[in-house]
Motif scaffolding. Sequence first.
Motif, PDB file in Angstrom:
ATOM      1  N   ARG A   1     -45.342  -6.851  37.054  1.00  0.00           N
ATOM      2  CA  ARG A   1     -44.098  -7.023  36.311  1.00  0.00           C
ATOM      3  C   ARG A   1     -44.284  -6.487  34.898  1.00  0.00           C
ATOM      4  O   ARG A   1     -45.320  -6.719  34.281  1.00  0.00           O
ATOM      5  CB  ARG A   1     -43.690  -8.507  36.242  1.00  0.00           C
ATOM      6  N   PHE A   2     -43.272  -5.800  34.437  1.00  0.00           N
ATOM      7  CA  PHE A   2     -43.258  -5.302  33.060  1.00  0.00           C
ATOM      8  C   PHE A   2     -42.432  -6.289  32.239  1.00  0.00           C
ATOM      9  O   PHE A   2     -41.208  -6.287  32.286  1.00  0.00           O
ATOM     10  CB  PHE A   2     -42.663  -3.899  33.013  1.00  0.00           C
ATOM     11  N   TRP A   3     -43.105  -7.142  31.472  1.00  0.00           N
ATOM     12  CA  TRP A   3     -42.436  -8.196  30.710  1.00  0.00           C
ATOM     13  C   TRP A   3     -41.847  -7.601  29.425  1.00  0.00           C
ATOM     14  O   TRP A   3     -42.551  -6.953  28.648  1.00  0.00           O
ATOM     15  CB  TRP A   3     -43.407  -9.310  30.369  1.00  0.00           C
ATOM     16  N   ILE A   4     -40.549  -7.843  29.230  1.00  0.00           N
ATOM     17  CA  ILE A   4     -39.879  -7.398  28.008  1.00  0.00           C
ATOM     18  C   ILE A   4     -40.007  -8.467  26.933  1.00  0.00           C
ATOM     19  O   ILE A   4     -40.399  -8.189  25.811  1.00  0.00           O
ATOM     20  CB  ILE A   4     -38.394  -7.094  28.286  1.00  0.00           C
ATOM     21  N   ASP A   5     -39.656  -9.692  27.272  1.00  0.00           N
ATOM     22  CA  ASP A   5     -39.904 -10.846  26.408  1.00  0.00           C
ATOM     23  C   ASP A   5     -40.323 -12.004  27.308  1.00  0.00           C
ATOM     24  O   ASP A   5     -40.664 -11.794  28.479  1.00  0.00           O
ATOM     25  CB  ASP A   5     -38.665 -11.184  25.540  1.00  0.00           C
ATOM     26  N   MET A   6     -40.265 -13.237  26.781  1.00  0.00           N
ATOM     27  CA  MET A   6     -40.774 -14.369  27.536  1.00  0.00           C
ATOM     28  C   MET A   6     -39.892 -14.753  28.716  1.00  0.00           C
ATOM     29  O   MET A   6     -40.319 -15.495  29.601  1.00  0.00           O
ATOM     30  CB  MET A   6     -40.938 -15.567  26.600  1.00  0.00           C
ATOM     31  N   THR A   7     -38.656 -14.260  28.766  1.00  0.00           N
ATOM     32  CA  THR A   7     -37.731 -14.658  29.833  1.00  0.00           C
ATOM     33  C   THR A   7     -37.193 -13.490  30.641  1.00  0.00           C
ATOM     34  O   THR A   7     -36.418 -13.709  31.574  1.00  0.00           O
ATOM     35  CB  THR A   7     -36.538 -15.432  29.238  1.00  0.00           C
ATOM     36  N   SER A   8     -37.550 -12.270  30.346  1.00  0.00           N
ATOM     37  CA  SER A   8     -37.009 -11.121  31.064  1.00  0.00           C
ATOM     38  C   SER A   8     -38.135 -10.152  31.406  1.00  0.00           C
ATOM     39  O   SER A   8     -39.096  -9.987  30.641  1.00  0.00           O
ATOM     40  CB  SER A   8     -35.928 -10.415  30.238  1.00  0.00           C
ATOM     41  N   PHE A   9     -38.003  -9.496  32.555  1.00  0.00           N
ATOM     42  CA  PHE A   9     -39.019  -8.563  33.014  1.00  0.00           C
ATOM     43  C   PHE A   9     -38.391  -7.568  33.983  1.00  0.00           C
ATOM     44  O   PHE A   9     -37.288  -7.778  34.510  1.00  0.00           O
ATOM     45  CB  PHE A   9     -40.175  -9.297  33.702  1.00  0.00           C
ATOM     46  N   VAL A  10     -39.126  -6.475  34.241  1.00  0.00           N
ATOM     47  CA  VAL A  10     -38.731  -5.452  35.211  1.00  0.00           C
ATOM     48  C   VAL A  10     -39.781  -5.437  36.310  1.00  0.00           C
ATOM     49  O   VAL A  10     -40.985  -5.368  36.037  1.00  0.00           O
ATOM     50  CB  VAL A  10     -38.617  -4.067  34.555  1.00  0.00           C
ATOM     51  N   SER A  11     -39.318  -5.511  37.551  1.00  0.00           N
ATOM     52  CA  SER A  11     -40.203  -5.420  38.705  1.00  0.00           C
ATOM     53  C   SER A  11     -39.611  -4.424  39.689  1.00  0.00           C
ATOM     54  O   SER A  11     -38.499  -3.929  39.505  1.00  0.00           O
ATOM     55  CB  SER A  11     -40.388  -6.795  39.363  1.00  0.00           C
ATOM     56  N   MET A  12     -40.347  -4.133  40.762  1.00  0.00           N
ATOM     57  CA  MET A  12     -39.897  -3.191  41.776  1.00  0.00           C
ATOM     58  C   MET A  12     -39.331  -3.953  42.967  1.00  0.00           C
ATOM     59  O   MET A  12     -39.827  -5.023  43.330  1.00  0.00           O
ATOM     60  CB  MET A  12     -41.046  -2.290  42.231  1.00  0.00           C
ATOM     61  N   ALA A  13     -38.290  -3.395  43.571  1.00  0.00           N
ATOM     62  CA  ALA A  13     -37.686  -4.003  44.760  1.00  0.00           C
ATOM     63  C   ALA A  13     -38.601  -3.785  45.962  1.00  0.00           C
ATOM     64  O   ALA A  13     -39.689  -3.200  45.864  1.00  0.00           O
ATOM     65  CB  ALA A  13     -36.306  -3.406  44.991  1.00  0.00           C
ATOM     66  N   ARG A  14     -38.142  -4.228  47.131  1.00  0.00           N
ATOM     67  CA  ARG A  14     -38.973  -4.127  48.331  1.00  0.00           C
ATOM     68  C   ARG A  14     -39.258  -2.683  48.718  1.00  0.00           C
ATOM     69  O   ARG A  14     -40.302  -2.392  49.331  1.00  0.00           O
ATOM     70  CB  ARG A  14     -38.286  -4.851  49.492  1.00  0.00           C
TER      71      ARG A  14
END
Length: 209
Positions: free
Chosen positions: A78-91
């Motif tokens: 996961r690429f964390w942007i801040d403490m509550t939001s992140f970018v991940s990859m779908a299936r």
Amino acid sequence: MTDASGRQGSPSNVRHLADAIRKVRLAEAERADVVVELRDAERARLDLLADELRGVFAEVPEGDDQFVAQIDTGSQPRFWIDMTSFVSMARDRRTYRFLKDTRLGRTVILETADLDDMADCVMHYVAERIIERDRALEGDWLLRRAAAQAETPRRERRRIGREPAVEAPLAVTPAAASAPTGWIVAAFLAGILVGVVALLGYAWVHVGD
């Protein structure tokens, strides 16, 4: 070779546990290799997104530490942007998913396979968070200033309350001003009355003789 019933079995019918264990281990190794390859593929795509946003995070105002901008090394990168939001990859391992945890649950901000679209979305999110922080700091400053302005009159009142009171000169009322004059007139009249009474008494005494 004979089996338990005394019949001779062919070599192809013989079962060996060691062979079964070897086959299971090979299958697990192959699945592990696939998992590692998929995780590496996800990490590579997230690295590309991080590279696109490196300049954005470099422009974050100094002292603003609300952003993380790091990729974790867990089972699902996961690429964390801040403490509550992140970018991940779908299936499918090709689609980016921008997620945010809120008090109402996890919400999807954007889901796209386009790297540029996801980078633009994250950049606008960072800009909005910076503006929100500035507004919060400005609101705190206004509240402190209003509290200080409200405290100043209270300090002035307390200071005035501690000063010794200056006695105001007594106002001379008309009645008080006329009090000495009335006493003199009364004494004068009383003296005249006493003198008249004394003369009458003196005359009465001599006339009687």
